[in-house]
Scaffold this motif. Structure first.
Motif, PDB file in Angstrom:
ATOM      1  N   ARG A  53      11.233   6.557   0.232  1.00  0.00           N
ATOM      2  CA  ARG A  53       9.961   6.100   0.177  1.00  0.00           C
ATOM      3  C   ARG A  53      10.682   4.439   1.633  1.00  0.00           C
ATOM      4  N   ILE A  54       9.087   4.858   2.584  1.00  0.00           N
ATOM      5  CA  ILE A  54       9.263   4.326   3.415  1.00  0.00           C
ATOM      6  C   ILE A  54       9.399   2.713   4.030  1.00  0.00           C
ATOM      7  N   PHE A  55       9.794   2.114   4.824  1.00  0.00           N
ATOM      8  CA  PHE A  55       9.875   0.843   4.408  1.00  0.00           C
ATOM      9  C   PHE A  55       9.447   0.579   6.210  1.00  0.00           C
ATOM     10  N   VAL A  56       8.378  -0.620   6.569  1.00  0.00           N
ATOM     11  CA  VAL A  56       8.544  -0.809   8.125  1.00  0.00           C
ATOM     12  C   VAL A  56       7.836  -2.273   7.957  1.00  0.00           C
ATOM     13  N   GLY A  73       1.665  -3.853  -0.151  1.00  0.00           N
ATOM     14  CA  GLY A  73       3.120  -3.023   0.205  1.00  0.00           C
ATOM     15  C   GLY A  73       3.957  -4.255   0.175  1.00  0.00           C
ATOM     16  N   ALA A  74       3.538  -5.496   0.705  1.00  0.00           N
ATOM     17  CA  ALA A  74       5.010  -6.214   1.580  1.00  0.00           C
ATOM     18  C   ALA A  74       6.050  -6.860   0.322  1.00  0.00           C
ATOM     19  N   THR A  75       7.158  -7.124   0.897  1.00  0.00           N
ATOM     20  CA  THR A  75       8.061  -7.322  -0.102  1.00  0.00           C
ATOM     21  C   THR A  75       8.921  -8.330   0.055  1.00  0.00           C
ATOM     22  N   VAL A  76       9.164  -9.199  -0.226  1.00  0.00           N
ATOM     23  CA  VAL A  76      10.350 -10.854   0.021  1.00  0.00           C
ATOM     24  C   VAL A  76      11.200 -10.896   0.979  1.00  0.00           C
ATOM     25  N   ASP A  77      11.686  -9.134   0.990  1.00  0.00           N
ATOM     26  CA  ASP A  77      13.083  -9.083   2.489  1.00  0.00           C
ATOM     27  C   ASP A  77      11.962  -8.508   3.721  1.00  0.00           C
ATOM     28  N   PRO A  83       2.959   4.569   2.463  1.00  0.00           N
ATOM     29  CA  PRO A  83       2.755   5.505   0.848  1.00  0.00           C
ATOM     30  C   PRO A  83       3.801   6.548   1.745  1.00  0.00           C
ATOM     31  N   CYS A  84       4.302   7.243   1.182  1.00  0.00           N
ATOM     32  CA  CYS A  84       5.820   8.138   1.900  1.00  0.00           C
ATOM     33  C   CYS A  84       5.179   9.952   0.661  1.00  0.00           C
ATOM     34  N   PRO A  85       4.180  10.581   1.082  1.00  0.00           N
ATOM     35  CA  PRO A  85       3.552  12.115   0.580  1.00  0.00           C
ATOM     36  C   PRO A  85       4.883  12.884   0.224  1.00  0.00           C
TER      37      PRO A  85
END
Length: 92
Positions: A53-56, A73-77, A83-85
């Motif tokens: 998984r990729i997070f920025v 794609g936003a998270t609470v943290d 997307p991660c191919p």
């Protein structure tokens, strides 16, 4: 800007942190009608069957506090999942 590549258990596989566009595009000059392209090359170790998984996200450099995120794609943290191919690639 931080970029994290994690496995299915959120274990860090690779990461990179740096100012936007390698310091050439500070947020103080951003315009709302302009897209800022920011490329990263992150070496990742072994991927399991679960893929990755990729997070920025962005953070305030002095305090380290993450800035809030919104949208797809936003998270609470304070992260956005991209997307991660590789996540759907059949690993052998």
């Amino acid at each position: 800007v931080f970029t994290h590549v994690v496995d299915e258990d959120d274990k860090m596989l690779g990461q990179q942190d740096n100012p936007p566009a390698k310091g050439l595009m500070p947020t103080s000059i951003w315009r709302t009608d302009k897209v800022i392209q920011d490329e990263y090359e992150i070496k990742v170790g072994h991927l399991s069957q679960g893929g990755c998984r990729i997070f920025v996200g962005m953070y305030e450099p002095v305090s380290g506090v993450r800035l809030p995120t919104s949208g797809e794609g936003a998270t609470v943290d304070g992260r956005i999942e991209l997307p991660c191919p590789l996540a759907t690639h059949q690993l052998r």
